[in-house]
Design a protein around this motif. Structure first.
Motif, PDB file in Angstrom:
ATOM      1  N   ILE A 131      86.739 -46.117   2.620  1.00 53.42           N
ATOM      2  CA  ILE A 131      85.762 -46.874   1.510  1.00 53.42           C
ATOM      3  C   ILE A 131      85.617 -45.069   1.764  1.00 53.42           C
ATOM      4  N   GLN A 132      84.505 -45.150   2.502  1.00 51.06           N
ATOM      5  CA  GLN A 132      83.849 -44.110   2.620  1.00 51.06           C
ATOM      6  C   GLN A 132      84.001 -42.965   3.245  1.00 51.06           C
ATOM      7  N   MET A 133      85.415 -42.658   3.666  1.00 48.61           N
ATOM      8  CA  MET A 133      86.258 -41.200   3.947  1.00 48.61           C
ATOM      9  C   MET A 133      87.083 -41.195   2.237  1.00 48.61           C
ATOM     10  N   THR A 134      87.067 -41.736   1.464  1.00 51.97           N
ATOM     11  CA  THR A 134      87.366 -41.312   0.195  1.00 51.97           C
ATOM     12  C   THR A 134      86.965 -40.765  -0.306  1.00 51.97           C
ATOM     13  N   ILE A 135      85.368 -41.324  -0.281  1.00 49.23           N
ATOM     14  CA  ILE A 135      84.557 -40.945  -0.821  1.00 49.23           C
ATOM     15  C   ILE A 135      83.957 -39.326  -0.405  1.00 49.23           C
ATOM     16  N   TRP A 136      84.489 -39.066   0.969  1.00 50.15           N
ATOM     17  CA  TRP A 136      84.055 -37.837   1.582  1.00 50.15           C
ATOM     18  C   TRP A 136      85.229 -36.378   0.907  1.00 50.15           C
ATOM     19  N   ALA A 137      86.210 -37.387   1.187  1.00 54.72           N
ATOM     20  CA  ALA A 137      87.466 -36.623   0.741  1.00 54.72           C
ATOM     21  C   ALA A 137      87.680 -35.657  -0.254  1.00 54.72           C
ATOM     22  N   LYS A 138      86.753 -36.867  -1.323  1.00 50.04           N
ATOM     23  CA  LYS A 138      86.556 -36.527  -2.651  1.00 50.04           C
ATOM     24  C   LYS A 138      85.655 -35.543  -3.226  1.00 50.04           C
ATOM     25  N   GLY A 139      84.899 -34.968  -1.925  1.00 57.34           N
ATOM     26  CA  GLY A 139      84.104 -35.024  -2.663  1.00 57.34           C
ATOM     27  C   GLY A 139      84.653 -33.095  -1.829  1.00 57.34           C
ATOM     28  N   LYS A 140      85.177 -33.269  -1.021  1.00 56.54           N
ATOM     29  CA  LYS A 140      85.233 -31.423  -0.142  1.00 56.54           C
ATOM     30  C   LYS A 140      86.951 -31.291  -1.013  1.00 56.54           C
ATOM     31  N   HIS A 141      87.680 -32.396  -2.007  1.00 57.03           N
ATOM     32  CA  HIS A 141      88.405 -31.989  -2.760  1.00 57.03           C
ATOM     33  C   HIS A 141      87.868 -30.985  -4.231  1.00 57.03           C
ATOM     34  N   ARG A 142      86.690 -31.684  -4.793  1.00 57.19           N
ATOM     35  CA  ARG A 142      86.234 -31.124  -5.461  1.00 57.19           C
ATOM     36  C   ARG A 142      85.340 -30.169  -5.151  1.00 57.19           C
ATOM     37  N   SER A 143      85.089 -29.594  -4.078  1.00 62.42           N
ATOM     38  CA  SER A 143      84.661 -28.484  -3.496  1.00 62.42           C
ATOM     39  C   SER A 143      85.969 -26.898  -3.241  1.00 62.42           C
ATOM     40  N   TYR A 144      86.659 -27.950  -3.155  1.00 68.03           N
ATOM     41  CA  TYR A 144      88.026 -26.471  -3.168  1.00 68.03           C
ATOM     42  C   TYR A 144      87.948 -26.431  -4.351  1.00 68.03           C
ATOM     43  N   LYS A 192      86.359 -26.296  -6.979  1.00 63.51           N
ATOM     44  CA  LYS A 192      85.383 -25.256  -7.302  1.00 63.51           C
ATOM     45  C   LYS A 192      85.562 -23.799  -7.274  1.00 63.51           C
ATOM     46  N   GLU A 193      85.957 -23.856  -5.896  1.00 65.35           N
ATOM     47  CA  GLU A 193      85.202 -22.603  -4.809  1.00 65.35           C
ATOM     48  C   GLU A 193      86.270 -21.479  -5.374  1.00 65.35           C
ATOM     49  N   PHE A 194      87.764 -22.578  -4.841  1.00 68.98           N
ATOM     50  CA  PHE A 194      89.409 -21.659  -4.736  1.00 68.98           C
ATOM     51  C   PHE A 194      89.794 -21.475  -5.729  1.00 68.98           C
ATOM     52  N   ARG A 195      90.560 -20.500  -7.123  1.00 72.35           N
ATOM     53  CA  ARG A 195      90.766 -20.774  -8.195  1.00 72.35           C
ATOM     54  C   ARG A 195      92.483 -20.840  -7.774  1.00 72.35           C
ATOM     55  N   ASP A 196      92.254 -20.514  -6.514  1.00 72.10           N
ATOM     56  CA  ASP A 196      94.171 -20.654  -6.125  1.00 72.10           C
ATOM     57  C   ASP A 196      93.975 -21.985  -5.106  1.00 72.10           C
ATOM     58  N   TYR A 197      93.739 -22.655  -5.285  1.00 75.69           N
ATOM     59  CA  TYR A 197      93.779 -24.355  -4.379  1.00 75.69           C
ATOM     60  C   TYR A 197      94.748 -24.574  -5.224  1.00 75.69           C
ATOM     61  N   PRO A 198      96.142 -25.426  -3.997  1.00 76.65           N
ATOM     62  CA  PRO A 198      97.168 -26.128  -4.371  1.00 76.65           C
ATOM     63  C   PRO A 198      97.126 -27.067  -5.578  1.00 76.65           C
ATOM     64  N   PRO A 199      97.598 -27.393  -6.720  1.00 80.35           N
ATOM     65  CA  PRO A 199      97.145 -28.122  -7.553  1.00 80.35           C
ATOM     66  C   PRO A 199      98.284 -29.672  -6.182  1.00 80.35           C
ATOM     67  N   LEU A 200      98.973 -29.311  -6.283  1.00 79.74           N
ATOM     68  CA  LEU A 200      99.520 -30.587  -5.708  1.00 79.74           C
ATOM     69  C   LEU A 200      99.028 -31.943  -4.996  1.00 79.74           C
ATOM     70  N   ARG A 201      97.937 -31.384  -4.114  1.00 78.76           N
ATOM     71  CA  ARG A 201      97.019 -31.786  -3.321  1.00 78.76           C
ATOM     72  C   ARG A 201      96.392 -33.093  -3.558  1.00 78.76           C
ATOM     73  N   SER A 202      96.217 -34.088  -3.286  1.00 79.24           N
ATOM     74  CA  SER A 202      95.188 -35.222  -3.572  1.00 79.24           C
ATOM     75  C   SER A 202      94.033 -35.328  -2.951  1.00 79.24           C
ATOM     76  N   PRO A 203      93.022 -35.924  -3.010  1.00 86.08           N
ATOM     77  CA  PRO A 203      91.894 -35.886  -1.473  1.00 86.08           C
ATOM     78  C   PRO A 203      92.280 -35.901  -0.243  1.00 86.08           C
ATOM     79  N   ILE A 204      92.898 -38.361  -0.600  1.00 88.03           N
ATOM     80  CA  ILE A 204      93.381 -38.616   0.712  1.00 88.03           C
ATOM     81  C   ILE A 204      94.874 -39.036   1.104  1.00 88.03           C
ATOM     82  N   LEU A 205      95.146 -39.449  -0.486  1.00 92.38           N
ATOM     83  CA  LEU A 205      96.811 -39.991  -0.288  1.00 92.38           C
ATOM     84  C   LEU A 205      97.526 -39.236  -0.984  1.00 92.38           C
ATOM     85  N   PRO A 206      98.964 -38.703  -0.627  1.00 96.19           N
ATOM     86  CA  PRO A 206      99.792 -38.482  -1.374  1.00 96.19           C
ATOM     87  C   PRO A 206     100.039 -39.108  -2.928  1.00 96.19           C
TER      88      PRO A 206
END
Length: 313
Positions: free
Chosen positions: A281-294, A296-310
Motif C-alpha cells: 500500500i505504501q509503495m503504491t502511494i509512492w509509485a503513483k506520486g513518482k508516476h505523476r511527476s514523470y 508532468k515533467e516529461f511530455r514524451d513519457y512512455p504512455p504504456l507504463r503503470s505506476p507499480i503493477l503492469p
C-alpha cells in the motif's frame, strides 16, 4: 514576468506573515538558494541552517528549488518570498542505515532465541525446521543488501529529511521485524502446508525479485551523475531485469513487493503477510506520486507504463 536589472526581495514568515528581512537591489541571477545560505539573511538565527529552510512564492506552496533564479520567477520589481522552518534535519543516509540495521539485528536476536523472549528452556536453542534457518538467511540478506545499497549505490536528490521521520521509520521497520521474527522463530512454529515444494518456489521468487530490485537500483543510479540532481526518464538496459521499465514506472517497488510475497509464501506466517500488504500500500502511494511527476515533467513519457503493477495499478 521579467523585472528590471535590480529588484528588491522581502522575506516573510510563512505562518505569521511577519517581515523577516528586506534585500535591496538584488541583481540577477540572484536566486532563492543564495538568499537562504546565510542565516543573517533570515533573521540572524544561526539554527536555520540551509537544509531546514524552505523559501516559497506562496505561504502554502511548494519550496523553490536551489537552482531557481529570481529572473525566471513570476515576480515584479519587489519579490515577496515566504520562509518556512522545516525543523531539525537528518541525512537520508543516516536514516536508511538506522532503519535497516535495526531489523537485521532484531531478527537475529529472535533467531538465536536470546533470553527473555521465549520460555527459559528455549534460550539459545535452534529450530528443527530448515525453513526457519532459510528464512533467517533471506531476511538477513535483504537488509544487508539494503545497507550496502545505501552506502554504495543510492544517490539522493535531497540530502536530508525531518529528524522526526527517523522515529516513525524505525518504529515501522523495527516493530514489524520483531513481530515477524517472534512467530517465525517461535519454538511452536509449524512449516508451510505444502512442504519443500512451497519453500523452494518461494525461494526462487524471493531471489529473483531481489536481483531485479538491485538491477533497477543500479539502473537508476546510472541515470544521475555524482553530485547532480538531474532527472531523466528511466529506460530498460541490456540487463533483462530492467525490462520491467517497459510496463511500470517504479519496477524497484514491484520487485520489492515480489520479494516479500515470496517471503510470505516461504514462511506462511500471518505477520509477514500483513507487513507485505502494508508495504505494498505504501509503495503504491509512492509509485503513483513518482508516476505523476514523470508525466508532468516529461511530455514524451512512455504512455504504456503503470505506476507499480503492469496494466493494473
Amino acid at each position: 514576468l521579467q523585472h528590471p536589472q535590480n529588484c528588491c526581495v522581502e522575506i516573510l514568515d510563512a505562518k505569521t506573515k511577519e517581515k523577516l528581512c528586506f534585500l535591496d537591489k538584488v541583481s540577477p541571477p540572484g536566486s532563492p538558494a543564495f538568499l537562504i545560505w546565510d542565516p543573517l539573511y533570515v533573521g540572524g538565527d544561526a539554527q536555520w541552517y540551509p537544509a531546514r529552510q524552505s523559501i516559497r512564492l506562496d505561504p502554502k506552496g511548494k519550496s523553490l528549488k536551489d537552482e531557481d533564479i529570481l529572473q525566471n520567477l513570476p515576480v515584479g520589481t519587489t519579490a515577496t518570498l515566504y520562509f518556512r522552518d522545516l525543523g531539525a534535519q537528518i541525512s537520508w543516509v543516516t536514516v536508511f542505515l538506522t532503519e535497516y540495521a535495526g531489523p537485521l539485528l532484531i531478527y537475529l536476536m529472535f533467531y538465536f532465541r536470546v533470553p527473555f523472549i521465549y520460555s527459559p528452556k528455549y534460550d539459545f536453542t535452534t529450530s528443527k525446521h530448515w525453513v526457519v534457518h532459510l528464512a533467517c538467511m533471506c531476511h538477513s540478506f535483504h537488509y544487508v543488501k539494503r545497507l550496502l545499497e545505501t552506502l554504495f549505490v543510492h544517490r539522493f536528490s535531497h540530502g536530508t529529511m525531518p529528524l522526526r521521520n527517523i522515529f516513525k521509520n524505525c518504529a515501522y521497520y523495527w516493530g514489524f521485524a520483531a513481530w515477524m521474527a517472534y512467530y517465525i522463530n517461535h519454538p511452536l512454529y509449524t512449516p508451510p502446508a505444502y512442504g519443500e515444494e512451497q519453500i523452494k518456489v518461494a525461494l526462487v521468487i524471493f531471489l529473483f525479485c531481489q536481483i531485479g530490485n538491485f538491477s533497477i537500483h543500479i539502473a537508476l543510479r546510472n541515470l544521475r551523475p555524482p553530485g547532480s540532481k538531474t532527472r531523466k526518464i528511466p529506460y530498460p538496459t541490456k540487463n533483462p531485469f530492467t525490462w520491467l521499465f517497459l510496463l511500470v514506472s517504479c519496477p524497484n517497488y514491484t520487485y520489492e513487493v515480489g520479494s516479500w510475497v515470496g517471503f510470505t509464501v516461504m514462511t506462511q506466517c500471518l505477520p509477514v503477510a500483513f507487513f507485505t500488504l502494508v508495504g505494498f500500500i505504501q509503495m503504491t502511494i509512492w509509485a503513483k506520486g513518482k508516476h505523476r511527476s514523470y508525466l508532468k515533467e516529461f511530455r514524451d513519457y512512455p504512455p504504456l507504463r503503470s505506476p507499480i503493477l503492469p496494466f493494473m495499478l
